[in-house]
Write a protein that holds these residues in place. Structure first.
Motif, PDB file in Angstrom:
ATOM      1  N   PRO A   1      33.909  40.942  50.934  1.00  0.00           N
ATOM      2  CA  PRO A   1      33.969  40.970  49.461  1.00  0.00           C
ATOM      3  C   PRO A   1      33.905  39.552  48.911  1.00  0.00           C
ATOM      4  O   PRO A   1      34.020  38.574  49.653  1.00  0.00           O
ATOM      5  CB  PRO A   1      35.319  41.626  49.184  1.00  0.00           C
ATOM      6  CG  PRO A   1      36.144  41.327  50.393  1.00  0.00           C
ATOM      7  CD  PRO A   1      35.186  41.334  51.550  1.00  0.00           C
ATOM      8  N   ILE A   2      33.740  39.437  47.601  1.00  0.00           N
ATOM      9  CA  ILE A   2      33.675  38.111  46.981  1.00  0.00           C
ATOM     10  C   ILE A   2      34.947  37.329  47.280  1.00  0.00           C
ATOM     11  O   ILE A   2      34.899  36.175  47.701  1.00  0.00           O
ATOM     12  CB  ILE A   2      33.467  38.238  45.455  1.00  0.00           C
ATOM     13  CG1 ILE A   2      32.140  38.934  45.156  1.00  0.00           C
ATOM     14  CG2 ILE A   2      33.499  36.859  44.800  1.00  0.00           C
ATOM     15  CD1 ILE A   2      31.938  39.264  43.685  1.00  0.00           C
ATOM     16  N   VAL A   3      36.105  37.975  47.086  1.00  0.00           N
ATOM     17  CA  VAL A   3      37.397  37.348  47.369  1.00  0.00           C
ATOM     18  C   VAL A   3      38.237  38.348  48.164  1.00  0.00           C
ATOM     19  O   VAL A   3      38.425  39.487  47.725  1.00  0.00           O
ATOM     20  CB  VAL A   3      38.135  36.949  46.071  1.00  0.00           C
ATOM     21  CG1 VAL A   3      39.540  36.440  46.381  1.00  0.00           C
ATOM     22  CG2 VAL A   3      37.346  35.889  45.312  1.00  0.00           C
ATOM     23  N   GLU A   4      38.713  37.927  49.310  1.00  0.00           N
ATOM     24  CA  GLU A   4      39.570  38.802  50.115  1.00  0.00           C
ATOM     25  C   GLU A   4      40.847  39.150  49.340  1.00  0.00           C
ATOM     26  O   GLU A   4      41.423  38.306  48.664  1.00  0.00           O
ATOM     27  CB  GLU A   4      39.961  38.107  51.421  1.00  0.00           C
ATOM     28  CG  GLU A   4      38.789  37.852  52.370  1.00  0.00           C
ATOM     29  CD  GLU A   4      38.266  39.124  53.022  1.00  0.00           C
ATOM     30  OE1 GLU A   4      38.951  40.170  52.918  1.00  0.00           O
ATOM     31  OE2 GLU A   4      37.185  39.062  53.638  1.00  0.00           O
ATOM     32  N   ASN A   5      41.250  40.408  49.419  1.00  0.00           N
ATOM     33  CA  ASN A   5      42.468  40.925  48.781  1.00  0.00           C
ATOM     34  C   ASN A   5      42.397  40.971  47.255  1.00  0.00           C
ATOM     35  O   ASN A   5      43.403  41.241  46.598  1.00  0.00           O
ATOM     36  CB  ASN A   5      43.695  40.091  49.197  1.00  0.00           C
ATOM     37  CG  ASN A   5      43.910  40.096  50.697  1.00  0.00           C
ATOM     38  OD1 ASN A   5      43.783  41.139  51.338  1.00  0.00           O
ATOM     39  ND2 ASN A   5      44.232  38.933  51.265  1.00  0.00           N
ATOM     40  N   CYS A   6      41.218  40.715  46.689  1.00  0.00           N
ATOM     41  CA  CYS A   6      41.065  40.878  45.235  1.00  0.00           C
ATOM     42  C   CYS A   6      41.112  42.364  44.903  1.00  0.00           C
ATOM     43  O   CYS A   6      40.533  43.195  45.614  1.00  0.00           O
ATOM     44  CB  CYS A   6      39.733  40.277  44.779  1.00  0.00           C
ATOM     45  SG  CYS A   6      39.393  40.503  43.013  1.00  0.00           S
ATOM     46  N   LYS A   7      41.791  42.711  43.810  1.00  0.00           N
ATOM     47  CA  LYS A   7      41.994  44.115  43.450  1.00  0.00           C
ATOM     48  C   LYS A   7      40.957  44.653  42.465  1.00  0.00           C
ATOM     49  O   LYS A   7      41.070  45.793  42.022  1.00  0.00           O
ATOM     50  CB  LYS A   7      43.390  44.299  42.850  1.00  0.00           C
ATOM     51  CG  LYS A   7      44.531  43.869  43.769  1.00  0.00           C
ATOM     52  CD  LYS A   7      44.528  44.634  45.076  1.00  0.00           C
ATOM     53  CE  LYS A   7      45.704  44.228  45.966  1.00  0.00           C
ATOM     54  NZ  LYS A   7      45.654  44.911  47.288  1.00  0.00           N
ATOM     55  N   CYS A   8      39.958  43.851  42.111  1.00  0.00           N
ATOM     56  CA  CYS A   8      38.976  44.343  41.149  1.00  0.00           C
ATOM     57  C   CYS A   8      38.065  45.397  41.785  1.00  0.00           C
ATOM     58  O   CYS A   8      37.950  45.481  43.020  1.00  0.00           O
ATOM     59  CB  CYS A   8      38.137  43.183  40.586  1.00  0.00           C
ATOM     60  SG  CYS A   8      36.817  42.592  41.687  1.00  0.00           S
ATOM     61  N   TYR A   9      37.394  46.180  40.967  1.00  0.00           N
ATOM     62  CA  TYR A   9      36.528  47.260  41.457  1.00  0.00           C
ATOM     63  C   TYR A   9      35.425  46.710  42.356  1.00  0.00           C
ATOM     64  O   TYR A   9      35.108  47.294  43.404  1.00  0.00           O
ATOM     65  CB  TYR A   9      35.901  47.996  40.271  1.00  0.00           C
ATOM     66  CG  TYR A   9      34.844  48.993  40.685  1.00  0.00           C
ATOM     67  CD1 TYR A   9      35.194  50.289  41.073  1.00  0.00           C
ATOM     68  CD2 TYR A   9      33.495  48.632  40.711  1.00  0.00           C
ATOM     69  CE1 TYR A   9      34.221  51.191  41.475  1.00  0.00           C
ATOM     70  CE2 TYR A   9      32.516  49.528  41.112  1.00  0.00           C
ATOM     71  CZ  TYR A   9      32.884  50.811  41.497  1.00  0.00           C
ATOM     72  OH  TYR A   9      31.919  51.700  41.899  1.00  0.00           O
ATOM     73  N   THR A  10      34.846  45.587  41.970  1.00  0.00           N
ATOM     74  CA  THR A  10      33.726  45.032  42.725  1.00  0.00           C
ATOM     75  C   THR A  10      34.151  44.658  44.141  1.00  0.00           C
ATOM     76  O   THR A  10      33.485  45.033  45.122  1.00  0.00           O
ATOM     77  CB  THR A  10      33.162  43.796  42.000  1.00  0.00           C
ATOM     78  OG1 THR A  10      32.757  44.173  40.682  1.00  0.00           O
ATOM     79  CG2 THR A  10      31.975  43.223  42.751  1.00  0.00           C
ATOM     80  N   CYS A  11      35.244  43.937  44.266  1.00  0.00           N
ATOM     81  CA  CYS A  11      35.690  43.498  45.594  1.00  0.00           C
ATOM     82  C   CYS A  11      36.221  44.657  46.439  1.00  0.00           C
ATOM     83  O   CYS A  11      36.159  44.608  47.674  1.00  0.00           O
ATOM     84  CB  CYS A  11      36.767  42.416  45.451  1.00  0.00           C
ATOM     85  SG  CYS A  11      36.114  40.836  44.834  1.00  0.00           S
ATOM     86  N   GLN A  12      36.740  45.674  45.797  1.00  0.00           N
ATOM     87  CA  GLN A  12      37.260  46.827  46.526  1.00  0.00           C
ATOM     88  C   GLN A  12      36.148  47.719  47.064  1.00  0.00           C
ATOM     89  O   GLN A  12      36.357  48.494  47.998  1.00  0.00           O
ATOM     90  CB  GLN A  12      38.174  47.653  45.615  1.00  0.00           C
ATOM     91  CG  GLN A  12      39.479  46.967  45.249  1.00  0.00           C
ATOM     92  CD  GLN A  12      40.429  46.900  46.437  1.00  0.00           C
ATOM     93  OE1 GLN A  12      40.758  47.896  47.057  1.00  0.00           O
ATOM     94  NE2 GLN A  12      40.859  45.684  46.766  1.00  0.00           N
ATOM     95  N   ASN A  13      34.935  47.603  46.483  1.00  0.00           N
ATOM     96  CA  ASN A  13      33.885  48.556  46.830  1.00  0.00           C
ATOM     97  C   ASN A  13      32.572  47.941  47.311  1.00  0.00           C
ATOM     98  O   ASN A  13      31.742  48.660  47.869  1.00  0.00           O
ATOM     99  CB  ASN A  13      33.579  49.446  45.625  1.00  0.00           C
ATOM    100  CG  ASN A  13      34.731  50.361  45.262  1.00  0.00           C
ATOM    101  OD1 ASN A  13      34.886  51.425  45.843  1.00  0.00           O
ATOM    102  ND2 ASN A  13      35.543  49.933  44.303  1.00  0.00           N
TER     103      ASN A  13
END
Length: 360
Positions: free
Chosen positions: A279-291
């Motif tokens: 993901p863009i940033v590890e452990n980021c909670k946004c929709y983009t990083c989660q999916n």
């Protein structure tokens, strides 16, 4: 005032109708007219966002600098798809009455940092006069913020702040930043204004969007930021990646393979991300990083798919607002100055590291 109170308490970035206003000519000729928006019930009802706060700031298009020679004593000049348009205070107040924003700022004569002292003084005189006219004509409701300009002159900014502070306004909009002044001279310009203003009234600023600029503003006493930073960042294909609690200086963390990265953001158009399954940033909670992964967004960007900007803006907005939450937490804990210094030192370190790698 409820939305205004929430905005100041949260220290958030305002949802701004500045771009909407600069496209007034386009709306009138090709889209929904201000009169129709008024019949609908204003921006809140038209956009279906009844719980959001809207701020109307009369500014030039985000794609150009103010054209100070087109503005005259009658009104301010703005860039539109149909050419420059002169807007008088009475026309501006009528438009505000149609849009029905929660907060609106008085018409201002913004000038870039390089204008003459005479032109700068004239901009302050006009801005104060237009404030008086806007207050007198006010039929719009909402909270009126007095506009403060003055270019790169500490004396003119102080004079404008003193004049505006003596008027009956709900808060203050500090304009004219991001128009040619240097980062080094900005703190003196900000402090010259905020030292004069009433502490209980909110201070809104435009033109400060970079994280280090935001920290400069907070240190000077700014409450609310109006910024196009996320918009421009997303258009360029960049994603914010800086740690929200400051960056630890670790020599091994910076590698010469970090193409497209400056330790604050990454350019997801870069070829290096075409096979990156993280993901863009590890452990980021946004929709983009989660999916989704960097590789997928890199693909979307390179085939010019609109979804790329949507996913990038979701992440960038989430990360930017998380940065503001970190700032608020630092203020509450009494550690803001340490937070600011740590962030600045980390940025300098990584710039130095990048230069060292480039010389290898």
């Amino acid at each position: 005032m409820e939305v205004l109170s929430r905005a100041v308490q949260s220290g958030t970035v305002c949802v701004s109708s500045q771009k909407y206003y600069s496209d007034k000519c386009n709306i009138c000729l090709e889209g929904i007219s201000p009169q129709t928006i008024s019949k609908i019930g204003g921006l809140h009802k038209m956009l279906g966002l009844p719980d959001h706060g809207f701020v109307a700031i009369p500014g030039d298009s985000i794609q150009c600098l103010p054209e100070c020679n087109s503005t005259n004593k009658l009104g301010a000049s703005f860039e539109t798809p149909c050419g420059r348009s002169l807007v008088k205070p009475v026309e501006y107040v009528e438009l505000i009455s149609s849009l029905k924003p929660n907060i609106w700022t008085a018409l201002a004569d913004e000038v870039p940092a390089w204008v003459s002292d005479k032109r700068n003084k004239t901009s302050v005189d006009r801005t104060v006069r237009w404030l008086d006219e806007c207050i007198q004509l006010n039929r719009a409701g909402g909270s009126v913020f007095g506009s403060i300009v003055g270019g790169s002159s500490v004396q003119e900014r102080e004079r404008c702040a003193q004049e505006v502070a003596s008027r009956s306004v709900s808060g203050y909009w500090i304009g004219g930043f991001g128009l040619g002044e240097s980062m080094d001279e900005r703190p003196a310009l900000l402090n010259a204004v905020t030292d004069i203003l009433e502490e209980e009234k909110p201070r809104l600023v435009s033109g400060l969007g970079l994280p280090e600029e935001v920290l400069q503003g907070v240190a000077a006493g700014i409450d609310i930021f109006d910024s196009t930073y996320i918009y421009h960042l997303t258009l360029g294909g960049f994603a914010l990646t800086f740690p929200l609690d400051g960056v630890e200086t670790n020599v091994s963390a910076f590698q010469s393979t970090n193409i497209g990265s400056d330790q604050t953001k990454v350019n997801l158009r870069a070829t290096i991300y075409s096979k990156d399954a993280s993901p863009i940033v590890e452990n980021c909670k946004c929709y983009t990083c989660q999916n989704h992964t960097k590789a997928y967004i890199n693909h979307l960007l390179n085939v010019h798919e609109m979804l790329a900007q949507i996913l990038l803006e979701i992440h960038n907005t989430h990360h930017y607002l998380s940065f503001f939450r970190s700032v608020r937490e630092a203020i509450k804990s009494g550690n803001f100055e340490q937070f600011r210094l740590k962030f600045s030192e980390s940025k300098r370190y990584h710039l130095a590291s990048e230069a060292a790698v480039a010389c290898m």
